[in-house]
Design an enzyme around this catalytic site. Sequence first.
Site, mmCIF file in Angstrom:
data_model
loop_
_atom_site.group_PDB
_atom_site.id
_atom_site.type_symbol
_atom_site.label_atom_id
_atom_site.label_comp_id
_atom_site.label_asym_id
_atom_site.label_seq_id
_atom_site.Cartn_x
_atom_site.Cartn_y
_atom_site.Cartn_z
ATOM 1 N N CYS A 23 0.906 -1.274 0.159
ATOM 2 C CA CYS A 23 -0.172 0.217 0.087
ATOM 3 C C CYS A 23 0.740 1.233 0.072
ATOM 4 O O CYS A 23 1.106 1.963 0.941
ATOM 5 C CB CYS A 23 -0.932 0.105 1.327
ATOM 6 N N CYS B 133 -5.666 2.465 -4.415
ATOM 7 C CA CYS B 133 -5.163 2.929 -3.005
ATOM 8 C C CYS B 133 -6.039 3.974 -2.741
ATOM 9 O O CYS B 133 -5.966 5.123 -3.433
ATOM 10 C CB CYS B 133 -3.808 3.585 -3.411
#
Length: 416
Positions: A174, A354
């Site tokens: 991430c 994201c």
Amino acid sequence: MSSDVSATPAPATESNADIVIMGAGAAGISVAASLRRRRPTLSITIVDPADTHYYQPAWTLVGAGEFDAARTARPMSSVIPEGVNWIQAAVTAFAPERQQVLLSDGRRLGYRFLIVAPGLQLNWEAIDGLSETLGRNGVTSNYRLDLAPYTWSLVREFKGGNALFTQPPMPIKCAGAPQKAMYLSADTWRQRGLLDKTKIEFHLVAPALFGVKDYIPALMEYVRRYRISLNHLSHLRAVDGERRVARFEIFDADGQSRFVDKPFDLLHVVPPQSAPDVLRASPLADAAGWCEVVPETLRHARYANVFGLGDAISAPNAKTAAAARKQAVVVAENLLASMDGRPLSLHYDGYGACPLTVEHGKIVLAEFGYGGKLLPTFPIDGTHANRFAWVLKKYVLPKVYWDFMLRGREWLARPR
């Protein structure tokens, strides 16, 4: 699988399976569930030593006081798909020529097909002094569940001073998470009238704020709003928690570096990350240590009966749970095609997502594939902050994760 059905670890005896899956994280559980739904007669074994399964995408929200930490963890036995064998051990070596993996309990586990999905290794010890001071002296990280509540405690009690946020070299899981923590913290301080008393610095090794340029303008609006000082090519090397000083190695355009010490009142650290050591040392790894897969089919580049998905593969996609959700479908279908002698027809487009939490209640929803191509799921402009994406992340996606993704229910999961 209903919540009252639990798996039990398999005894440590010599055995074989149609499919062996290394790793019971988001990727491993999802592909196991997808395979079981397609072909319930398969013999599938998952190998993972962990007792607990975590929904890691919510840890950013835990660190911002927006999510209950307890809701991000469940017993591993409750998420193993029904009918899948679970060996609670670690893989210690790969022997692809013999179609075996070696386990920490001493067994050699044979397979027809192997799926590699171990996730990433967090290298906390790569930063001098960090491990000794994590969780105290104002040093925290949302990359560990036990520390995310400490992040919120520090943010909530902050009265002003120096707040440093770091991002290590890519790739990491991430990639937006380091700045998510920063934006949410800054927004809390903005709401409390503390920005005039606060100096916020973002130290990142990358030369750009985000890897896909289309999202940078929206992020820069918040960098300016929160008066954040961006420090590119800045690598955290050491932390002195007692003195509350962080040491950075800062590079110039010619590659020359100098060391700078920065005092802090709050330091949010993201550790350097890599594929697990056991994978990096194996015949399955490429030169950089990643499981070497063909980016479109996710089959290994050299071993036809090995597939990979999740954070530890070599494909140049964002390392996110959203990527694993789409990869699971590709691996499930392509593995079965290979097992049946059919062509591998399903291609992964590199999709990753994201949700960049830029303030409490708004998100820049970055969705993109290989080459930075934008791949929006919903008819909204993800390049601008919006409320819809916040509702999606906080309320919808956790349910999608537990009740759909981990159970092989592939809602919006098939690559285009």
